[in-house]
Structure formats: structure tokens, C-alpha cells
Design a protein around this motif. Structure first.
Motif, short mmCIF file in Angstrom:
data_model
loop_
_atom_site.label_atom_id
_atom_site.label_comp_id
_atom_site.label_asym_id
_atom_site.label_seq_id
_atom_site.Cartn_x
_atom_site.Cartn_y
_atom_site.Cartn_z
N TYR A 32 3.27 26.54 14.36
CA TYR A 32 3.37 26.22 12.94
C TYR A 32 2.37 26.95 12.05
O TYR A 32 2.55 27.03 10.85
N CYS A 35 4.04 29.63 10.20
CA CYS A 35 4.89 29.30 9.04
C CYS A 35 4.22 29.87 7.81
O CYS A 35 3.04 29.64 7.55
N SER A 37 4.88 29.20 4.85
CA SER A 37 5.06 28.30 3.70
C SER A 37 5.78 29.02 2.57
O SER A 37 5.52 28.80 1.39
N GLY A 39 8.77 28.90 1.58
CA GLY A 39 9.62 28.08 0.74
C GLY A 39 11.05 28.56 0.63
O GLY A 39 11.82 28.03 -0.18
N ARG A 56 10.81 22.21 3.56
CA ARG A 56 9.45 22.67 3.88
C ARG A 56 8.49 21.50 4.02
O ARG A 56 7.68 21.42 4.96
N LYS A 57 8.62 20.57 3.09
CA LYS A 57 7.76 19.38 3.15
C LYS A 57 8.01 18.61 4.45
O LYS A 57 7.07 18.16 5.12
N ARG A 60 6.39 20.50 7.35
CA ARG A 60 4.92 20.41 7.29
C ARG A 60 4.46 18.99 7.69
O ARG A 60 3.46 18.83 8.39
#
Lengths: 245, 153
Positions: A32, A35, A37, A39, A56-57, A60
Motif C-alpha cells: 500500500y 499507492c 493516492s 485518486g 480511495r478512502k 486507505r
């Protein structure tokens, strides 16, 4: 997230489960921290923002082990599992499977009633119909509609809609909506198959195209429905299972 | 199949790529097959793409059990992106070759008050073959209700 409402979903899932599951769903050698992020998942997801959640949230939060929160959000039922988030993810993270996993963690009685009721209904008959249509219902409607076509449509006096014909090439399934609520919509399909000379049949068992047990994340029932449908196709000896869905 | 019926009418059609059929199963190849059929039936000049499309298409919002999940407001909010895509094509018909898509897209037009018609692919194939019966036109608009209709009398 409202921590006080965590008691509304009783669960035996321990805290790191989501993180473990999330890691299982990473591509090989992935982690991770890779990642970006970026989006892309969220910006391309029509469900972003519903119930204060987005893909995404969700990912995470899973990576951070926020299991209790993830098990509460009704967003898992607003997501359609369309897989577009994964399609655009540079890491190819299987976010939809993670969301599906969250669905499986909900106690069955707290999952959406409409979806669960449709699953239950399909388990009550050998047709798999989420609307509860029996083998006899299906045969009756098909015969009835076919008779009317023969009587009133010039040039279609010999149109066929075979039922339980053995050893055909195609076994055609049918969404319950047609025989139950708009039976005339089956006729164009019969005409096309007839027009191209297709060797096909309906089966009075296992004909229903829908499978709400899959949506309900009831894996045992999902499998049972699929196996019953496969058996219906194989018992008739058809070569190809033709899905109209 | 022929698209001659639409040469002068010039009725515009767009098509929804079902996630299950395209992105999740057979990919752009089946999306291209779908376009071959649709263009053959309505005429290539009368087919308008939504963007993005094929494997990159947006879900209509009706999949995954959403139609029965008991969150109609969220489902329709989800569908606004599809609504905008369809409106941007200017097409008056949206072909939906999937039951979930058909129900959702039909509901979006109905609920938000738009004029497009949502049709099954089988309806148009039979229409172009000149063999669509009177009772098989429930989803067609007034412009196509009587087209090529052979009356038994």
C-alpha cells in the motif's frame, strides 16, 4: 463516521481482518505504500461522495485497519461493484473485492431487505427466479404468449419457443421480469433465434437469469443457485448456456 | 438487417456498455461487436457514442443489487453521471442490452424528467428486420410505434 453506532453491527471480525484482506487483494509484490493516492479510482467513480465515502478512502481505511468504520458504512451497498476503479488503478488493486468482502461481514438480517428477500425467494423454487416464478408458471406464460403470436401475427404461425427440448445447442435463460411482468418482450428474442435458425431451448428448471444471492453476498446460496442452473443446462444436454442478462 | 428505415428519419441512438458484459467479462471486443450490430440496425450515421465508453464506461448505477438495495436517492445520484452522458449525445434513444441497465436508465429518464427512450437491443433488431409486433413496442416512442407494423387485418 459515528463510532457510537458501531454496536449496530455485531461482528466477530477482529480488527486487522480488513488490512489482511486488503493485502491479499494486492497484485503480486504490491504494497500500500506504492499507492500513489492518485485518486483515479475516486474521480472516475459515480458513487464517490455518497455516504461520505469513495474508493480511495475505502482502500486507505482498510490499509490503516479501520475495520469498525468500514463495517458500518452503507456505501458498500451503494457501490455497484462495476470494477471501474480497478480498471483505472495504476496498481490494479481489486477494490471491488474488498467492498464485496465488507458486504459478507454484515449480519444477514441487516443487509438490504430487498436484495436478501430476492435471494430468499430464488431459493424457494427450482427455477432460481427471484420473483418466485415456478416451473409451471414459466411454461404457462411461454405457451400463452406463443399461442397469441400464432393467432394474431401474420407470418409467425410457426414460431417456436421450445421447452425442455433435449440436446439443443443453446439453453436460453430469461430474466424473471419478462415472464412475470412483460411477457411480450420475450417474443422479439424468439423471432431472432428463429430467424437465424438457432437450435435452442428454454428449461422449466433453472431458467431465471438473475442471481440476487450474489448481490446479497450470501456465498453459499450464490453457489447453490449457480449449481442448480448449471445442472438444468447439463441435464438437458445443451452445449451452450446463453445468458440474456 | 437493414437500417434503411432510419435513413430519412435520422433518429439518433446511443448505447450503454453493460459493465458485466464489457469491462467485467469480454472487454472491448464484445463492445465492438455490439457497435457492429447497433450500427447495422440504426445506421452508422445515426449512432452516437457516449464518452467514456467500452471498457472505460461508467456504470449506470443499477448494478450490484443497487436497484433493490433500498437507497433510491443514492442510486439516482449515482446515475446522474450516466444521465449527463446520455444527454450529451443528443440521442433520443438509449439502447440498454442488460436488464439492470435498462431498469436504471429508464428510471433516470422518468425520475429526472428527460425525453430519451430506453430500449432493449432485441426490439431494434426485430424492428430492422420488419418483424416487430404491435405488443412488442412498449419502450418505443411515438416516432417508432407504428413503423413497419404489419396489421393482421
Amino acid at each position: 463516521m459515528n463510532p457510537e453506532s458501531s454496536s449496530t453491527l455485531s461482528t466477530d471480525i477482529t480488527a486487522p481482518t480488513f488490512r489482511r484482506r486488503a493485502h491479499d487483494l494486492l497484485p503480486r509484490d504490491g504494497n500500500y505504500t506504492m499507492c500513489l493516492s492518485c485518486g483515479l479510482c475516486s474521480s472516475g467513480c459515480p458513487a464517490s461522495g455518497l455516504a461520505d465515502m469513495d474508493p480511495r478512502k475505502f482502500v486507505r481505511m482498510a490499509a490503516l485497519g479501520l475495520d469498525a468504520e468500514l463495517l458500518q458504512t452503507p456505501w458498500v451497498w451503494m457501490c455497484t461493484l462495476c470494477k471501474r476503479c480497478q480498471h483505472v488503478c495504476p496498481m490494479n488493486i481489486d477494490i471491488p473485492s474488498l467492498i464485496y468482502h465488507a458486504r459478507t461481514c454484515w449480519p444477514r438480517e441487516q443487509r438490504p431487505k430487498g436484495v436478501v428477500a430476492s435471494c430468499d425467494q430464488s431459493l424457494r423454487t427450482k427455477t432460481g427466479s427471484a420473483m418466485g416464478a415456478s416451473p409451471e408458471d414459466f411454461k404457462f406464460v411461454v405457451d400463452d404468449v406463443l399461442e397469441e403470436v400464432h393467432a394474431v401475427q401474420k407470418g409467425f404461425e410457426l414460431l417456436r419457443a421450445p421447452m425442455n427440448k433435449p440436446e439443443t445447442f443453446f439453453f436460453l435463460n430469461q430474466n424473471s421480469r419478462e415472464p412475470m411482468t412483460e411477457p411480450d418482450e420475450m417474443v422479439p428474442l424468439w423471432k431472432i433465434l428463429d430467424h437465424v435458425g438457432a437450435d435452442w431451448t428454454y428449461g422449466s428448471l433453472g431458467w431465471a437469469a438473475e442471481n440476487y444471492c450474489m448481490f446479497a453476498a450470501d456465498e453459499a446460496a450464490w453457489e447453490r443457485i449457480v449449481r442448480e442452473k448449471v445442472k438444468a443446462v447439463e441435464d438437458l444436454g445443451a452445449k451452450v448456456w446463453l445468458n440474456t442478462e | 438487417m437493414t437500417s434503411d428505415w432510419n435513413r430519412d428519419l435520422g433518429i439518433k441512438f446511443t448505447v450503454q456498455d453493460p459493465c458485466q458484459l464489457v469491462r467485467k467479462s469480454l472487454g472491448d471486443e464484445i463492445a465492438n461487436d455490439l457497435r457492429f450490430v447497433v450500427k447495422s440496425v440504426v445506421g452508422p450515421e445515426n449512432f452516437v457514442e457516449m464518452y467514456p465508453c467500452k471498457s472505460n464506461n461508467y456504470c449506470c448505477g443499477g448494478g450490484g443489487g443497487a436497484l433493490q438495495a433500498g437507497f433510491p436517492e443514492a442510486r439516482r445520484a449515482y446515475g446522474l453521471r450516466k444521465r449527463d452522458q446520455i444527454l450529451a449525445t443528443g440521442a433520443t434513444y438509449c439502447i440498454a442490452p442488460c436488464h439492470n441497465c435498462h431498469s436504471q436508465i429508464h428510471d433516470l429518464a422518468d425520475h429526472f424528467g428527460h425525453n430519451w427512450h430506453t430500449v432493449h437491443l432485441w426490439t431494434l433488431i426485430c424492428l430492422s428486420l420488419g418483424m416487430l409486433g404491435e405488443n412488442e413496442r412498449a419502450y418505443l416512442g411515438g416516432d417508432l410505434k407504428g413503423l413497419g407494423l404489419l396489421l393482421a387485418t
